[in-house]
Design an enzyme around this catalytic site. Sequence first.
Site, PDB file in Angstrom:
ATOM      1  N   ASP A   1     -12.785   1.723   3.615  1.00 44.11           N
ATOM      2  CA  ASP A   1     -11.953   2.506   4.536  1.00 44.11           C
ATOM      3  C   ASP A   1     -12.468   2.394   5.963  1.00 44.11           C
ATOM      4  OD1 ASP A   1      -9.705   3.972   5.063  1.00 44.11           O
ATOM      5  OD2 ASP A   1     -10.455   5.863   4.249  1.00 44.11           O
TER       6      ASP A   1
ATOM      7  N   LYS B   1       0.868  -1.186   0.000  1.00 46.86           N
ATOM      8  CA  LYS B   1       0.000   0.000   0.000  1.00 46.86           C
ATOM      9  C   LYS B   1       0.906   1.238   0.000  1.00 46.86           C
ATOM     10  CE  LYS B   1      -2.983   3.260   1.650  1.00 46.86           C
ATOM     11  NZ  LYS B   1      -3.479   3.096   2.995  1.00 46.86           N
TER      12      LYS B   1
END
Length: 443
Positions: free
Chosen positions: A357, A218
Amino acid sequence: MLARLKLICASAAVAVAAVLAAPPLLAQTHIIHAGKLLATPGEAVQAQRSVVVVDGKVREIRDGYVTAESVGLADAPVVDLRDHFVMPGFMDLHVHLSGDRESSSPGDQFRLSDAHISLRASMNAKKTLMIGFTTVRDLGSKGDTIFALRDAVKAGWVPGPRILASGNSISPTGGHGDINGVRREIMDAMPSPGACNGPADCRRAVRQMIKYGADVIKVTATGGTLSVTGTGTGQQFTQEELNAIAETTHMFKRKVTAHAHGKEGIIAAIKAGFDNIEHSMWADEETMKVFKKHGTWMVPTVWPITYVGVTEEEKRTGPLSHVPPVVMEKLIALGDQPKTMTRLAHKMGVNIALGTDSGVSPHGTNANEFLEYVAIGMTPMEALMAGTVNAAKAAGIDDFTGKLVPGYAADIVAMPQDPLMDIKAVLGVDFVMRDGIVFKTPQ
């Protein structure tokens, strides 16, 4: 002393190897009688089917409601879901299990031990599993804590979804993924393991994350809304740095995804060869054309915007009303842009996979993302595909999960109502199986 250290290291290595090698605990043989079966989202729903599960995988799907004896499994229990809609388990490609704005407070990262954070992550993992998400991708939790949870779930020690974990983000020094907004002494004492500068150093950071245990890399390609810094949400890594990150990640047979808000940073990451782009808040029509040209997957995170509120007043009085002024300024500027952006992405045919998220929005509310997709123009079937088969493709795990076919993982959820008739049905999941283990049954 050296001999003792060698013994400790050897014992730790054996313990870790045992966890990684362990098959899913309690994977069982079952026969599921499904009133309606959506075996592969995107294809036709089948009526009155039997799903035969052996050793954690789908062995076969039969017409009608078969008996255990008729398929050679005399002792197999039958799960009666004849009045349910049955389908593959949901997937969320963007969560933060160790973070939780409902049970946390400012400064937790400086006060709480890793053990405390691990226990909170375990609680959030169970919440996520019990609402039907059998696979998640954790994109930003402290490496030691999330890797331990991932391995504990796999070993069957704690209930949770299958976890693909990035550990710490790769970030430029001072960027969204780096520590910021506190005293210099604290920043110096708690350096970000993924911080890097220049192509060569970024290659090192990627290799280091993989060494520590990352399943996926990420990268914070741009600034972020919630970082306590006034550096904006534009591009923060150079093109050369992004190129080096993507190339190195792919050399190690991993997927690489970018947190990206600003248009220039999104396009730079796509051109570098990133597999996925998270958020994509300020993507426009030109950006969508670049997505389509490269076949890159977008993982929009729309539900947190509804949760926080889209108007300035909602943001100032909502769940994030306590954030510092520099963060509030970015939140207000964002408005409802993520909803507008996702509507445009869908209209233009960009590949979309589900992500929430969660950690910004509460864990256990992830399925609201399906409702957001329908609200911006997707059909219920398209929304379900985003959270199953398409998510599996985007994450690179479509060779064993995402649909219910022979040889694939028995990741199965069921609900009393038909989500193709009303997408809100996904909020009522009352049967959950992951890897053939039943975690939740209708009351």
